[in-house]
Design an enzyme around this catalytic site. Structure first.
Site, short mmCIF file in Angstrom:
data_model
loop_
_atom_site.label_atom_id
_atom_site.label_comp_id
_atom_site.label_asym_id
_atom_site.label_seq_id
_atom_site.Cartn_x
_atom_site.Cartn_y
_atom_site.Cartn_z
N TYR A 1 0.64 -1.24 0.05
CA TYR A 1 0.00 -0.07 0.15
C TYR A 1 0.91 1.26 -0.07
CZ TYR A 1 -3.01 -3.83 1.72
OH TYR A 1 -3.76 -4.98 1.99
N GLU B 1 7.16 -2.36 -13.74
CA GLU B 1 8.47 -2.84 -13.09
C GLU B 1 9.24 -3.41 -14.26
OE1 GLU B 1 9.53 -2.89 -10.04
OE2 GLU B 1 7.72 -2.61 -8.84
#
Length: 396
Positions: A347, A366
């Site tokens: 989070y 990524e």
């Protein structure tokens, strides 16, 4: 490239003479009233530079233009103080050169100074690109934002939230350079004409969110820095900062956003260090504050934050993402080969906050595979994978 108004000069004339889209000429001269050009007034033509040339015996501007495959009018425009009928041997004039090469050299240890050098060089050649300052880092480094395009759709890309993921910055800067090249040379990228994207979208790019951290990873802590002892202590006594993700305050900038921040803090370190410490409250660090304020001000349609590594694209947060997100991520996956992952047990990230507060598409991409910092030997492969995502973020 600077040119100087002559009788009959107009934006349209410059567009035709130099084969540059009229919109790019206009946007390179935003401070100029095109209806009231004055003789001798300086204008900017994007996508060109000038090189110096010394007049040789027998030279004329007409012969020089012919040898360089240029209209002679272009020589008049860049040499307004030269009398074409009285050239002197040894006299220096300027000759226009269309830029067809990359300015950005991404295959190097790309620190903050490398970034700023490239940005000023790009602005000089492509003045239709604007640069703003989003704010300053802890150490007072400006955090630049680039703006390319005039469209109503506002798209945001950023890189180097994490210091040891700095390769994302030259990857993103290489795309910016290639996009600018394709616009001025009217060339396609992967078969796609990019000028419609310029008209339809405004691309906002923050290429280095964490300049202090990037410099720490690449260059180490300067011997005389007042904060040197502190960061070495936080780094377990080591002067090798290759595993450092945080900013110079030891705060992980991608754990700084008010999207279930308390839950992320509960399971992460409670003191400053190389990674995962989210601070004492959300949005305490100047870099995170700068990005948050920029995001509120720009009101983006979508955001993409580029990290390393894993070859995955995270696209959801607490089921708050709109249906459009899945359509977009499937296209990103198709053009890159990366795996789309909806949820992650993490989070307080930038894309989490964006999805939560705007209910619009946000993505963490990524790049690459391996151990951070990824080696420059992967640069070309990573760029080719990411290029499709960069483009799809604009055309979708």
């Amino acid at each position: 490239m600077d040119v100087y108004v002559m009788p009959g000069t107009s934006f349209w004339y410059l567009s035709q003479l130099f084969s540059i889209p009229l919109r790019l000429i206009m946007d390179s001269n935003r401070d100029v009233d095109s209806q009231y050009l004055a003789i001798g007034q300086r204008l900017r033509v994007p996508g060109y530079v000038t090189v110096n040339y010394q007049i040789q015996n027998g030279d004329s501007l007409w012969l020089i233009a012919q040898r360089n495959n240029l209209p002679v009018e272009s020589l008049f425009l860049v040499n307004s103080n030269v009398n074409p009928n009285a050239l002197q041997v040894g006299q220096t004039i300027r000759i226009p050169r269309r830029v067809t090469w990359r300015i950005v050299n991404g295959k190097q240890n790309y620190d903050y100074q490398s970034l700023m050098n490239d940005l000023w060089s790009l602005i000089a050649v492509y003045p239709f690109m604007r640069m703003t300052n989003t704010g300053d880092s802890v150490l007072g480094n400006n955090i630049p934002e680039l703006l390319v395009g005039n469209g109503a759709k506002r798209v945001h890309y950023n890189a180097s939230f994490h210091a040891n993921e700095w390769i994302t910055t030259p990857i993103l800067m290489t795309f910016v350079n290639d996009y600018l090249l394709s616009l001025t040379n009217q060339n396609s990228i992967r078969g796609l004409s990019t000028f419609p994207y310029y008209l339809q979208a405004m691309l906002s790019v923050v290429p280095m969110v964490n300049p202090d951290g990037v410099d720490l990873v690449i260059n180490g802590a300067p011997e005389n820095a007042p904060w040197r002892d502190q960061v070495v202590q936080w780094n377990n006594g080591s002067t090798d900062f290759s595993n450092w993700k945080a900013n110079i305050n030891g705060v992980d900038l991608n754990d700084q956003f008010p999207a279930k921040w308390e839950e992320e803090r509960d399971r992460n370190p409670k003191t400053p260090g190389p990674r995962d410490y989210g601070g004492e409250a959300p949005l305490t660090e100047p870099e995170a504050i700068a990005i948050a304020q920029l995001t509120r001000r720009r009101d983006y349609a979508r955001v993409l934050a580029f990290h390393t590594q894993g070859q995955v694209i995270y696209w959801g947060f607490q089921n708050m993402e709109p249906p459009e997100s899945e359509i977009l991520v499937n296209e990103f996956s198709r053009v890159s080969g990366y795996e789309p992952v909806q949820t992650l047990d993490s989070y307080a990230g930038y894309k989490d906050w964006f999805i939560q507060d705007w209910r619009r598409p946000g993505f963490t991409v990524e790049l690459g595979l391996g151990e951070n910092p990824l080696p420059l030997s992967q640069f070309d492969e990573i760029y080719e994978d990411a290029l499709g995502i960069f483009l799809a973020g604009l055309y979708m």
